[in-house]
Scaffold this motif. Structure first.
Motif, PDB file in Angstrom:
ATOM      1  N   GLU A  42       0.835  -1.212   0.000  1.00  0.00           N
ATOM      2  CA  GLU A  42       0.000   0.000   0.000  1.00  0.00           C
ATOM      3  C   GLU A  42       0.864   1.255   0.000  1.00  0.00           C
ATOM      4  OE1 GLU A  42      -3.829  -1.607   2.588  1.00  0.00           O
ATOM      5  OE2 GLU A  42      -2.153  -0.657   3.613  1.00  0.00           O
ATOM      6  N   LEU A  43       1.927   1.232   0.786  1.00  0.00           N
ATOM      7  CA  LEU A  43       2.790   2.408   0.869  1.00  0.00           C
ATOM      8  C   LEU A  43       3.530   2.662  -0.440  1.00  0.00           C
ATOM      9  CD1 LEU A  43       4.362   2.128   4.440  1.00  0.00           C
ATOM     10  CD2 LEU A  43       2.333   3.389   3.726  1.00  0.00           C
ATOM     11  N   VAL A  44       4.098   1.612  -1.039  1.00  0.00           N
ATOM     12  CA  VAL A  44       4.862   1.823  -2.274  1.00  0.00           C
ATOM     13  C   VAL A  44       3.953   2.187  -3.442  1.00  0.00           C
ATOM     14  CG1 VAL A  44       6.806   0.382  -1.540  1.00  0.00           C
ATOM     15  CG2 VAL A  44       5.001  -0.610  -2.973  1.00  0.00           C
ATOM     16  N   ALA A  45       2.665   1.877  -3.343  1.00  0.00           N
ATOM     17  CA  ALA A  45       1.736   2.293  -4.394  1.00  0.00           C
ATOM     18  C   ALA A  45       1.657   3.816  -4.481  1.00  0.00           C
ATOM     19  CB  ALA A  45       0.347   1.704  -4.144  1.00  0.00           C
ATOM     20  N   ALA A  46       1.977   4.492  -3.368  1.00  0.00           N
ATOM     21  CA  ALA A  46       1.965   5.962  -3.327  1.00  0.00           C
ATOM     22  C   ALA A  46       3.334   6.559  -3.648  1.00  0.00           C
ATOM     23  CB  ALA A  46       1.492   6.440  -1.958  1.00  0.00           C
ATOM     24  N   PRO A  48       8.044   5.683  -3.615  1.00  0.00           N
ATOM     25  CA  PRO A  48       9.125   4.924  -2.988  1.00  0.00           C
ATOM     26  C   PRO A  48       9.093   5.027  -1.461  1.00  0.00           C
ATOM     27  CG  PRO A  48       9.967   6.402  -4.693  1.00  0.00           C
ATOM     28  CD  PRO A  48       8.529   6.734  -4.497  1.00  0.00           C
ATOM     29  N   VAL A  49       9.575   3.965  -0.833  1.00  0.00           N
ATOM     30  CA  VAL A  49       9.622   3.890   0.628  1.00  0.00           C
ATOM     31  C   VAL A  49      11.054   3.601   1.062  1.00  0.00           C
ATOM     32  CG1 VAL A  49       8.899   2.534   2.644  1.00  0.00           C
ATOM     33  CG2 VAL A  49       7.227   3.134   0.873  1.00  0.00           C
ATOM     34  N   LEU A  50      11.536   4.373   2.013  1.00  0.00           N
ATOM     35  CA  LEU A  50      12.807   4.080   2.676  1.00  0.00           C
ATOM     36  C   LEU A  50      12.446   3.396   3.979  1.00  0.00           C
ATOM     37  CD1 LEU A  50      15.909   4.398   2.474  1.00  0.00           C
ATOM     38  CD2 LEU A  50      15.645   6.392   3.966  1.00  0.00           C
ATOM     39  N   ASP A  79      11.828  12.717  -2.554  1.00  0.00           N
ATOM     40  CA  ASP A  79      10.487  12.215  -2.852  1.00  0.00           C
ATOM     41  C   ASP A  79      10.383  10.762  -2.388  1.00  0.00           C
ATOM     42  OD1 ASP A  79       7.916  12.007  -3.815  1.00  0.00           O
ATOM     43  OD2 ASP A  79       8.564  11.544  -5.863  1.00  0.00           O
ATOM     44  N   VAL A  80      10.297  10.589  -1.071  1.00  0.00           N
ATOM     45  CA  VAL A  80      10.281   9.250  -0.480  1.00  0.00           C
ATOM     46  C   VAL A  80       9.507   9.293   0.834  1.00  0.00           C
ATOM     47  CG1 VAL A  80      12.438   9.578   0.804  1.00  0.00           C
ATOM     48  CG2 VAL A  80      11.762   7.269   0.110  1.00  0.00           C
ATOM     49  N   GLN A  81       8.852   8.189   1.146  1.00  0.00           N
ATOM     50  CA  GLN A  81       8.240   8.011   2.455  1.00  0.00           C
ATOM     51  C   GLN A  81       9.266   7.296   3.337  1.00  0.00           C
ATOM     52  OE1 GLN A  81       4.024   6.390   2.242  1.00  0.00           O
ATOM     53  NE2 GLN A  81       4.819   5.931   0.194  1.00  0.00           N
ATOM     54  N   VAL A  82       9.653   7.908   4.416  1.00  0.00           N
ATOM     55  CA  VAL A  82      10.566   7.275   5.361  1.00  0.00           C
ATOM     56  C   VAL A  82       9.698   6.581   6.407  1.00  0.00           C
ATOM     57  CG1 VAL A  82      12.426   7.634   7.021  1.00  0.00           C
ATOM     58  CG2 VAL A  82      12.291   9.069   4.958  1.00  0.00           C
ATOM     59  N   VAL A  83       9.917   5.276   6.582  1.00  0.00           N
ATOM     60  CA  VAL A  83       9.079   4.482   7.481  1.00  0.00           C
ATOM     61  C   VAL A  83       9.975   3.591   8.331  1.00  0.00           C
ATOM     62  CG1 VAL A  83       7.217   2.780   7.597  1.00  0.00           C
ATOM     63  CG2 VAL A  83       7.232   4.474   5.766  1.00  0.00           C
ATOM     64  N   VAL A 140      12.855   1.004  -1.355  1.00  0.00           N
ATOM     65  CA  VAL A 140      11.963   0.143  -2.121  1.00  0.00           C
ATOM     66  C   VAL A 140      11.145   1.006  -3.074  1.00  0.00           C
ATOM     67  CG1 VAL A 140      10.136  -1.582  -1.925  1.00  0.00           C
ATOM     68  CG2 VAL A 140      11.840  -1.387  -0.107  1.00  0.00           C
ATOM     69  N   ASP A 141      11.143   0.627  -4.363  1.00  0.00           N
ATOM     70  CA  ASP A 141      10.390   1.413  -5.349  1.00  0.00           C
ATOM     71  C   ASP A 141       8.952   0.912  -5.470  1.00  0.00           C
ATOM     72  OD1 ASP A 141      10.353  -0.830  -7.051  1.00  0.00           O
ATOM     73  OD2 ASP A 141      11.919  -0.049  -8.374  1.00  0.00           O
ATOM     74  N   GLY A 142       8.196   1.475  -6.396  1.00  0.00           N
ATOM     75  CA  GLY A 142       6.781   1.174  -6.554  1.00  0.00           C
ATOM     76  C   GLY A 142       6.469  -0.263  -6.923  1.00  0.00           C
TER      77      GLY A 142
END
Length: 171
Positions: A42-46, A48-50, A79-83, A140-142
């Motif tokens: 769900e997160l990577v659909a929006a 990239p996620v770190l 342009d990344v979501q850090v989680v 992690v990319d989309g």
């Protein structure tokens, strides 16, 4: 300089690496206001996620990592979501977010099942049945393809923050 702790070599690990597909998982995701189940997919659909795996909250490596991430402003500069991701429960994550001024959400995985899937579990010495995450970072990319990977080889160990920024700049 005398250290107040021992540096310990961690066992070899076969962690998820660059070019591989990051395993999907669903766990409670905690932010400053609430928490609820969320999945990595769900997160990577929006975007990239770190994914920043860290020791349990309260241990100095987790505090140090989140202070460094906050000071570098990764969430604002790239342009990344850090989680985050650790064995700490949602209540402990809520406290860490408040105490450290963390502007990122944290996954809670008390059983360390995700750590095992990613090959970054660490059995704590002298604590039968207690496993935590070794510090690790995965970009992690989309498509859930890992674009950057680092996992600690000793405790304590920290990522090369400049190398992480280099990977973030290449997005």
């Amino acid at each position: 300089m005398a250290l107040d702790f021992d540096v310990v070599d961690l066992p070899e690990t076969d962690h998820v690496d660059v070019g591989e597909t990051a395993p999907d998982f669903t766990r409670p995701l905690v932010n400053e206001e609430y928490w609820g189940d969320a999945s990595l997919s769900e997160l990577v659909a929006a975007g990239p996620v770190l994914l920043v795996a860290h020791t349990m909250n309260g241990a100095f490596p987790a505090t140090y990592m989140w202070n460094e991430i906050r000071d570098r402003g990764w969430g604002e500069r790239f342009d990344v979501q850090v989680v985050g991701l650790s064995i700490s429960d949602p209540y402990a994550h809520k406290r860490l977010i408040e105490e450290r001024g963390i502007d990122h959400a944290l996954f809670s995985d008390p059983a360390a099942d995700v750590a095992a899937e990613y090959g970054i579990e660490h059995d704590l010495d002298g604590m039968a049945g207690v496993t935590e995450f070794r510090p690790a970072v995965f970009l992690v990319d989309g498509d859930r393809t890992v674009q950057y990977a680092w996992a600690a080889q000793e405790w304590p160990d920290f990522p090369d923050y400049d190398a992480v920024e280099g990977a973030l700049a290449e997005l």
